[in-house]
Design a protein around this motif. Sequence first.
Motif, PDB file in Angstrom:
ATOM      1  N   GLN A  41      -4.071 -20.379  39.828  1.00 37.16           N
ATOM      2  CA  GLN A  41      -2.940 -20.669  40.707  1.00 37.16           C
ATOM      3  C   GLN A  41      -1.696 -20.986  39.897  1.00 37.16           C
ATOM      4  OE1 GLN A  41      -4.519 -23.568  43.480  1.00 37.16           O
ATOM      5  NE2 GLN A  41      -3.991 -22.243  45.176  1.00 37.16           N
ATOM      6  N   GLY A  42      -0.573 -20.380  40.284  1.00 35.70           N
ATOM      7  CA  GLY A  42       0.696 -20.710  39.671  1.00 35.70           C
ATOM      8  C   GLY A  42       0.968 -20.011  38.351  1.00 35.70           C
ATOM      9  N   GLU A  43       0.229 -18.961  38.028  1.00 37.02           N
ATOM     10  CA  GLU A  43       0.512 -18.250  36.775  1.00 37.02           C
ATOM     11  C   GLU A  43       0.924 -16.809  37.059  1.00 37.02           C
ATOM     12  OE1 GLU A  43      -2.678 -17.731  33.897  1.00 37.02           O
ATOM     13  OE2 GLU A  43      -4.071 -16.951  35.377  1.00 37.02           O
ATOM     14  N   VAL A  44       1.540 -16.184  36.038  1.00 34.27           N
ATOM     15  CA  VAL A  44       1.756 -14.736  36.058  1.00 34.27           C
ATOM     16  C   VAL A  44       0.717 -14.149  35.106  1.00 34.27           C
ATOM     17  CG1 VAL A  44       3.318 -12.835  35.512  1.00 34.27           C
ATOM     18  CG2 VAL A  44       4.242 -14.933  36.524  1.00 34.27           C
ATOM     19  N   PHE A  45      -0.172 -13.343  35.666  1.00 36.78           N
ATOM     20  CA  PHE A  45      -1.266 -12.737  34.900  1.00 36.78           C
ATOM     21  C   PHE A  45      -1.030 -11.232  34.910  1.00 36.78           C
ATOM     22  CE2 PHE A  45      -5.462 -10.978  34.151  1.00 36.78           C
ATOM     23  CZ  PHE A  45      -6.076 -11.885  33.295  1.00 36.78           C
ATOM     24  N   THR A  46      -0.965 -10.625  33.726  1.00 32.53           N
ATOM     25  CA  THR A  46      -0.560  -9.214  33.643  1.00 32.53           C
ATOM     26  C   THR A  46      -1.639  -8.336  33.022  1.00 32.53           C
ATOM     27  OG1 THR A  46       1.731  -9.923  33.387  1.00 32.53           O
ATOM     28  CG2 THR A  46       1.241  -7.656  32.784  1.00 32.53           C
ATOM     29  N   LEU A  47      -1.856  -7.181  33.642  1.00 31.48           N
ATOM     30  CA  LEU A  47      -2.762  -6.166  33.090  1.00 31.48           C
ATOM     31  C   LEU A  47      -1.927  -5.144  32.337  1.00 31.48           C
ATOM     32  CD1 LEU A  47      -4.925  -5.456  36.292  1.00 31.48           C
ATOM     33  CD2 LEU A  47      -5.420  -7.080  34.468  1.00 31.48           C
ATOM     34  N   ILE A  48      -2.262  -4.931  31.060  1.00 27.75           N
ATOM     35  CA  ILE A  48      -1.555  -3.918  30.273  1.00 27.75           C
ATOM     36  C   ILE A  48      -2.568  -2.920  29.716  1.00 27.75           C
ATOM     37  CG2 ILE A  48       0.282  -5.531  29.622  1.00 27.75           C
ATOM     38  CD1 ILE A  48      -0.977  -5.495  26.738  1.00 27.75           C
ATOM     39  N   GLY A  49      -2.059  -1.797  29.231  1.00 27.04           N
ATOM     40  CA  GLY A  49      -2.920  -0.806  28.606  1.00 27.04           C
ATOM     41  C   GLY A  49      -2.333   0.576  28.778  1.00 27.04           C
ATOM     42  N   PRO A  50      -2.799   1.534  27.975  1.00 27.35           N
ATOM     43  CA  PRO A  50      -2.280   2.906  28.075  1.00 27.35           C
ATOM     44  C   PRO A  50      -2.570   3.498  29.455  1.00 27.35           C
ATOM     45  CG  PRO A  50      -3.762   2.638  26.173  1.00 27.35           C
ATOM     46  CD  PRO A  50      -3.879   1.393  26.997  1.00 27.35           C
ATOM     47  N   ASN A  51      -1.900   4.608  29.782  1.00 28.93           N
ATOM     48  CA  ASN A  51      -2.204   5.322  31.033  1.00 28.93           C
ATOM     49  C   ASN A  51      -3.683   5.651  31.090  1.00 28.93           C
ATOM     50  OD1 ASN A  51       0.292   5.292  32.094  1.00 28.93           O
ATOM     51  ND2 ASN A  51       0.880   7.333  31.370  1.00 28.93           N
ATOM     52  N   THR A  57      -6.464   0.936  39.107  1.00 23.35           N
ATOM     53  CA  THR A  57      -7.753   0.930  39.823  1.00 23.35           C
ATOM     54  C   THR A  57      -8.183  -0.511  40.130  1.00 23.35           C
ATOM     55  OG1 THR A  57      -8.377   2.951  38.655  1.00 23.35           O
ATOM     56  CG2 THR A  57     -10.133   1.786  39.786  1.00 23.35           C
ATOM     57  N   VAL A  58      -7.981  -1.405  39.169  1.00 24.09           N
ATOM     58  CA  VAL A  58      -8.301  -2.824  39.411  1.00 24.09           C
ATOM     59  C   VAL A  58      -7.469  -3.349  40.584  1.00 24.09           C
ATOM     60  CG1 VAL A  58      -8.125  -5.164  38.446  1.00 24.09           C
ATOM     61  CG2 VAL A  58      -9.069  -3.318  37.047  1.00 24.09           C
ATOM     62  N   PHE A  59      -6.185  -3.004  40.608  1.00 24.59           N
ATOM     63  CA  PHE A  59      -5.308  -3.386  41.731  1.00 24.59           C
ATOM     64  C   PHE A  59      -5.852  -2.860  43.051  1.00 24.59           C
ATOM     65  CE2 PHE A  59      -0.663  -4.663  41.276  1.00 24.59           C
ATOM     66  CZ  PHE A  59      -0.984  -5.658  40.384  1.00 24.59           C
ATOM     67  N   ASN A  60      -6.283  -1.601  43.022  1.00 25.10           N
ATOM     68  CA  ASN A  60      -6.781  -0.975  44.246  1.00 25.10           C
ATOM     69  C   ASN A  60      -8.100  -1.594  44.711  1.00 25.10           C
ATOM     70  OD1 ASN A  60      -4.588   0.718  44.529  1.00 25.10           O
ATOM     71  ND2 ASN A  60      -5.509   2.379  43.354  1.00 25.10           N
ATOM     72  N   LEU A  61      -8.838  -2.197  43.795  1.00 23.84           N
ATOM     73  CA  LEU A  61     -10.049  -2.927  44.181  1.00 23.84           C
ATOM     74  C   LEU A  61      -9.662  -4.212  44.919  1.00 23.84           C
ATOM     75  CD1 LEU A  61     -12.136  -2.593  40.887  1.00 23.84           C
ATOM     76  CD2 LEU A  61     -12.628  -1.489  43.083  1.00 23.84           C
ATOM     77  N   LEU A 223       0.030 -11.369  40.039  1.00 24.28           N
ATOM     78  CA  LEU A 223      -0.823 -10.493  39.239  1.00 24.28           C
ATOM     79  C   LEU A 223      -0.073  -9.171  39.114  1.00 24.28           C
ATOM     80  CD1 LEU A 223      -3.471  -9.693  37.816  1.00 24.28           C
ATOM     81  CD2 LEU A 223      -4.411  -9.155  40.064  1.00 24.28           C
ATOM     82  N   MET A 224       0.175  -8.766  37.866  1.00 22.23           N
ATOM     83  CA  MET A 224       1.092  -7.655  37.635  1.00 22.23           C
ATOM     84  C   MET A 224       0.428  -6.590  36.764  1.00 22.23           C
ATOM     85  SD  MET A 224       4.908  -8.188  36.058  1.00 22.23           S
ATOM     86  CE  MET A 224       4.652  -8.737  34.377  1.00 22.23           C
ATOM     87  N   VAL A 225       0.745  -5.321  37.056  1.00 24.91           N
ATOM     88  CA  VAL A 225       0.449  -4.224  36.131  1.00 24.91           C
ATOM     89  C   VAL A 225       1.801  -3.781  35.588  1.00 24.91           C
ATOM     90  CG1 VAL A 225      -0.209  -1.786  35.977  1.00 24.91           C
ATOM     91  CG2 VAL A 225      -1.650  -3.377  37.250  1.00 24.91           C
ATOM     92  N   GLU A 226       1.963  -3.754  34.268  1.00 24.64           N
ATOM     93  CA  GLU A 226       3.285  -3.440  33.714  1.00 24.64           C
ATOM     94  C   GLU A 226       3.147  -2.793  32.346  1.00 24.64           C
ATOM     95  OE1 GLU A 226       6.613  -2.483  33.171  1.00 24.64           O
ATOM     96  OE2 GLU A 226       6.631  -3.630  35.044  1.00 24.64           O
ATOM     97  N   HIS A 227       4.044  -1.807  32.066  1.00 20.90           N
ATOM     98  CA  HIS A 227       4.019  -1.131  30.765  1.00 20.90           C
ATOM     99  C   HIS A 227       5.134  -1.613  29.852  1.00 20.90           C
ATOM    100  CE1 HIS A 227       6.880   1.090  33.217  1.00 20.90           C
ATOM    101  NE2 HIS A 227       7.535   1.258  32.080  1.00 20.90           N
ATOM    102  N   ASP A 228       6.190  -2.211  30.427  1.00 22.97           N
ATOM    103  CA  ASP A 228       7.325  -2.642  29.603  1.00 22.97           C
ATOM    104  C   ASP A 228       6.963  -3.954  28.905  1.00 22.97           C
ATOM    105  OD1 ASP A 228       9.715  -4.201  28.939  1.00 22.97           O
ATOM    106  OD2 ASP A 228      10.848  -2.606  29.919  1.00 22.97           O
ATOM    107  N   MET A 229       6.700  -3.871  27.590  1.00 22.34           N
ATOM    108  CA  MET A 229       6.192  -5.043  26.882  1.00 22.34           C
ATOM    109  C   MET A 229       7.219  -6.171  26.800  1.00 22.34           C
ATOM    110  SD  MET A 229       3.112  -4.369  26.529  1.00 22.34           S
ATOM    111  CE  MET A 229       2.767  -5.927  25.743  1.00 22.34           C
ATOM    112  N   GLY A 230       8.500  -5.807  26.857  1.00 22.56           N
ATOM    113  CA  GLY A 230       9.536  -6.838  26.865  1.00 22.56           C
ATOM    114  C   GLY A 230       9.419  -7.703  28.099  1.00 22.56           C
ATOM    115  N   LEU A 231       9.280  -7.057  29.249  1.00 22.51           N
ATOM    116  CA  LEU A 231       9.118  -7.777  30.514  1.00 22.51           C
ATOM    117  C   LEU A 231       7.816  -8.589  30.495  1.00 22.51           C
ATOM    118  CD1 LEU A 231      10.022  -8.354  33.433  1.00 22.51           C
ATOM    119  CD2 LEU A 231       8.810  -6.307  34.137  1.00 22.51           C
ATOM    120  N   VAL A 232       6.750  -7.958  30.012  1.00 19.52           N
ATOM    121  CA  VAL A 232       5.444  -8.636  29.952  1.00 19.52           C
ATOM    122  C   VAL A 232       5.553  -9.939  29.150  1.00 19.52           C
ATOM    123  CG1 VAL A 232       3.071  -8.476  29.061  1.00 19.52           C
ATOM    124  CG2 VAL A 232       4.084  -6.530  30.268  1.00 19.52           C
TER     125      VAL A 232
END
Length: 290
Positions: A41-51, A57-61, A223-232
Amino acid sequence: GQTEMSHIHPQSSQVLLSARDLSVRFGGVLAVNQVSFDVRQGEVFTLIGPNGAGKTTVFNLISRIYTPTTGTIDYLGPDGMLRLTDQAPHRIARLGIARTFQNIELFEHATVLQNLLIGRHTHRRTGLWSEMFFTRRTRRAEIEAREKVEQVIDFLDLQHHRESMVAGLPYGVRKVVELARALCTEPRLLLLDEPSSGLNVEETDDMAFWISDIKNELGITVLMVEHDMGLVSKVSDRVLAMSMGAELATGTPAEVQSHPGVVEAYLGSVDDVSSLRRENAPASAQGVRA
């Protein structure tokens, strides 16, 4: 799986969403392979990785668009922990989970205000009869919806666009409108699917502010999926790096970015690695407004 590197995030150790041993097979392809993580609770948790790493898919689950082949997702709903993987997809918004999409899904030929009111309607508790007879309760819900929508418009500085047709808006503004629509449902958990995709540098910086404000001022878990490492690096408390459907490492942005397996997975693209190196300075500035 990997051992978790970072200590418990000081803000809260209460788990809002817990994924255990998630796997998804599409035909012969293992799109997600034994992935486990907790979002607190109360965090920003980000999934990163190549295409193709399995992030979306995790988001869609979690959104219940897909059902895992194996594994479970538990979620702390308004009435306590429940097994999210047993819920019908239409129940997800009611449980306080909202989502944005990589390809913006707004009603093009409606105004910003109308789009937000439609977003708010998933929150409605009144039944069909009171809708038909427009009872006092429905009227109250309608006024509440209006108030909430106006709060979100103020929060995201969208006053200037409230009566504009979505179709005529620049792409960057549409991304903010979509974020606004998700916030109108008053979520406990906000799923952001590539919030910076298609944005320029300035718009991406703005998005970083919004995400930090959503966490810090609204108290919403992201919970975020993001490719821009600066934003991450700017906004994430913790990061889970994936490759080929599996988990590589979990920890703070700095820990994960210096993890040898993560650097290796990113070597596929020179851009990614140079941005990793550039962003590998400790993220002391957590995207807070100066």
